[in-house]
Write an enzyme that holds these catalytic residues in place. Structure first.
Site, PDB file in Angstrom:
ATOM      1  N   SER A 136       0.797  -1.228   0.000  1.00  0.00           N
ATOM      2  CA  SER A 136       0.000   0.000   0.000  1.00  0.00           C
ATOM      3  C   SER A 136       0.828   1.276   0.000  1.00  0.00           C
ATOM      4  O   SER A 136       0.384   2.297  -0.509  1.00  0.00           O
ATOM      5  CB  SER A 136      -0.947   0.003   1.197  1.00  0.00           C
ATOM      6  OG  SER A 136      -0.226  -0.014   2.405  1.00  0.00           O
ATOM      7  N   HIS A 164      -4.994  -3.191  -2.947  1.00  0.00           N
ATOM      8  CA  HIS A 164      -4.579  -2.231  -3.983  1.00  0.00           C
ATOM      9  C   HIS A 164      -4.407  -2.886  -5.353  1.00  0.00           C
ATOM     10  O   HIS A 164      -3.973  -2.234  -6.300  1.00  0.00           O
ATOM     11  CB  HIS A 164      -3.291  -1.520  -3.569  1.00  0.00           C
ATOM     12  CG  HIS A 164      -3.476  -0.676  -2.361  1.00  0.00           C
ATOM     13  ND1 HIS A 164      -3.921   0.630  -2.416  1.00  0.00           N
ATOM     14  CD2 HIS A 164      -3.342  -0.968  -1.047  1.00  0.00           C
ATOM     15  CE1 HIS A 164      -4.031   1.106  -1.196  1.00  0.00           C
ATOM     16  NE2 HIS A 164      -3.684   0.165  -0.339  1.00  0.00           N
ATOM     17  N   LYS A 166     -11.235   0.978  -2.603  1.00  0.00           N
ATOM     18  CA  LYS A 166     -10.147   1.619  -3.343  1.00  0.00           C
ATOM     19  C   LYS A 166     -10.545   1.716  -4.820  1.00  0.00           C
ATOM     20  O   LYS A 166     -11.401   2.523  -5.155  1.00  0.00           O
ATOM     21  CB  LYS A 166      -8.848   0.912  -3.030  1.00  0.00           C
ATOM     22  CG  LYS A 166      -8.461   1.360  -1.621  1.00  0.00           C
ATOM     23  CD  LYS A 166      -7.468   0.616  -0.872  1.00  0.00           C
ATOM     24  CE  LYS A 166      -7.368   1.247   0.528  1.00  0.00           C
ATOM     25  NZ  LYS A 166      -6.743   0.381   1.493  1.00  0.00           N
TER      26      LYS A 166
HETATM   27  C1  PLP Z   1      -6.866   0.195   2.837  1.00  0.00           C
HETATM   28  C2  PLP Z   1      -6.379  -1.161   3.177  1.00  0.00           C
HETATM   29  C3  PLP Z   1      -7.134  -2.029   3.953  1.00  0.00           C
HETATM   30  C4  PLP Z   1      -8.396  -1.590   4.621  1.00  0.00           C
HETATM   31  O1  PLP Z   1      -9.447  -1.450   3.719  1.00  0.00           O
HETATM   32  P1  PLP Z   1     -10.637  -0.434   4.050  1.00  0.00           P
HETATM   33  O2  PLP Z   1     -11.718  -0.886   3.163  1.00  0.00           O
HETATM   34  O3  PLP Z   1     -10.129   0.930   3.735  1.00  0.00           O
HETATM   35  O4  PLP Z   1     -10.956  -0.598   5.506  1.00  0.00           O
HETATM   36  C5  PLP Z   1      -6.664  -3.306   4.142  1.00  0.00           C
HETATM   37  N1  PLP Z   1      -5.496  -3.711   3.620  1.00  0.00           N
HETATM   38  C6  PLP Z   1      -4.730  -2.890   2.884  1.00  0.00           C
HETATM   39  C7  PLP Z   1      -3.455  -3.390   2.319  1.00  0.00           C
HETATM   40  C8  PLP Z   1      -5.142  -1.590   2.651  1.00  0.00           C
HETATM   41  O5  PLP Z   1      -4.363  -0.760   1.952  1.00  0.00           O
END
Ligand code: PLP
Length: 388
Positions: free
Chosen positions: A183, A211, A241
């Site tokens: 991330s 991601h 995302k």
């Molecule tokens: C953003 C993220 C999450 C959490 O997801 P949300 O839907 O924003 O709670 C989990 N794992 C990774 C690698 C992330 O970047």
């Protein structure tokens, strides 16, 4: 006397680690309005621009009309509304899995999954750069944790050797936990090698594709792109995302999903996401894997090329996440502040999100950025970077 919260805040300020919220008066699109001024947003994870997609917004609205605003209770209490079930079928099919379960967020997915599957006596082996949600789930589970340096396959191998010995003669589980696209660095895990090791030692693999979903290969993720979906026991991801909405998912075997429905506390004790969100997600995921998604991924790729070709300090990664490593928190804050004055929102990412002295600007690109917006960023960086 108990400690004063103001002292704790002052310590954060002294270390340039104090964070505050910034209020925005516009949709989360590439152009933002802050205090009446316009900024170009290079910090969102909305890689395809789907959060503003008219077809998805229409699906959301019709979902609201059909199902109402709220979901009433958790899905085990009030029943599962049809759109949740349809969405889970779609996700399971795309990920080549028997079943899927959605959660209210990716964070809830990670914590709920890991704590449901691991307990004291089990061993969890995580990449050093794993997201906080994976680390929190791992800690909360009570299992023994082992961390390997980022993408270091030799160390993963030695942890596995140790773990197999440690749990021999028990029915303990070993679970390897990694992200596919990291991330804060935008690079990929060596999934082929990790899968070989997990097979060799009989471990399970949890792959967080937060991601990668919408981004890698046909948009389904890295496991699909490398034809490894069958060998990844737990495929996790988020709808928040590249899908542009909110919510998380876990795809796996029918028995693992049934176990999560029975044990995962963040699923059981949390109100279901609104059915309208699931309706919107159905539309968004279908769009993402279709021709429009393909076109948007090509647009995002062209934007990445434009920026990385122009600025040497930004290396091309396999994703729209382009870290510009600065060093200290103070320097990263300075550069972020200068870019803000030039009209760009690119927050500094500091400890504890990234290791100390690897503070950075995390530039993220989207299919929705225009070439002109990226040219403006290039001019500004060209002006600010050489002086550093
Ligand atoms: C953003 C993220 C999450 C959490 O997801 P949300 O839907 O924003 O709670 C989990 N794992 C990774 C690698 C992330 O970047």
């Amino acid at each position: 006397m108990s400690r004063d919260p103001e002292d704790e805040l002052q310590a954060l300020r002294n270390d340039h680690l104090f964070r505050k919220l910034r209020t925005i008066d516009s949709p989360q699109q590439t152009e933002l309005i802050i205090d009446g001024n316009h900024f170009v947003n290079f910090s969102s994870n909305d890689y395809l621009g789907l959060s503003q997609n008219p077809d998805i917004i229409t699906a959301y609205k019709s979902g609201l009309d059909q199902w109402g605003a709220g979901s009433g209770a958790s899905r085990l209490i009030c029943g599962t509304q049809r759109p949740h079930q349809k969405l889970e079928h779609l996700l399971a099919e795309l990920k080549s899995c028997e079943a899927a379960l959605t959660f209210s967020s990716g964070y809830a997915t990670a914590v709920g999954t890991i704590t449901a599957l691991a307990k004291k006596g089990d061993i969890l082996i995580l990449d050093k750069l794993c997201h906080a949600s994976l680390i929190d789930g791992a800690r909360l589970s009570g299992a023994t944790l082992r961390i390997y340096p980022h993408n270091d396959i030799d160390r993963l191998n030695s942890h596995l050797l140790w773990a197999v010995d440690k749990i021999s003669d028990t029915d303990g589980r070993i679970i390897i936990i990694t992200e596919s696209v990291f991330s804060m660095d935008g690079d990929l895990c060596p999934l082929n090698q990790i899968v070989s090791l997990k097979e060799k030692y009989g471990a399970l693999l949890l792959l967080d594709e937060a991601h990668a979903f919408g981004v890698i290969g046909k948009g389904i993720g890295l496991a699909d792109d490398l034809d490894l979906a069958d060998q990844v026991d737990l495929q996790m991801g988020t709808l928040s995302k590249a899908i542009g909405l909110s919510g998380g998912y876990l795809c796996s075997s029918r028995s693992i999903i049934d176990l999560l429905i029975n044990r995962s506390r963040s699923f059981i004790y949390s109100t279901a996401p609104p059915a309208a969100t699931a309706e919107a997600a159905l539309t968004a995921v279908n769009l993402m894997v279709g021709d429009e998604g393909k076109h948007l991924r090509a647009r995002a790729q062209a934007n990445i090329q434009q920026l990385t070709t122009a600025i040497d300090q930004i290396e091309e990664t396999s994703s729209p996440i382009l870290p510009l490593i600065v060093g200290s928190s103070e320097e990263a804050m300075d550069l972020s502040g200068q870019l803000f004055e030039d009209g760009f929102l690119i927050p500094a990412i500091r400890y504890p999100t990234v290791p100390r002295n690897e503070a950075r600007l995390r530039i993220t690109l989207s299919a929705a950025h225009t070439g002109e917006q990226i040219s403006r960023l290039i001019s500004s960086l060209a002006k600010l970077l050489p002086s550093r």
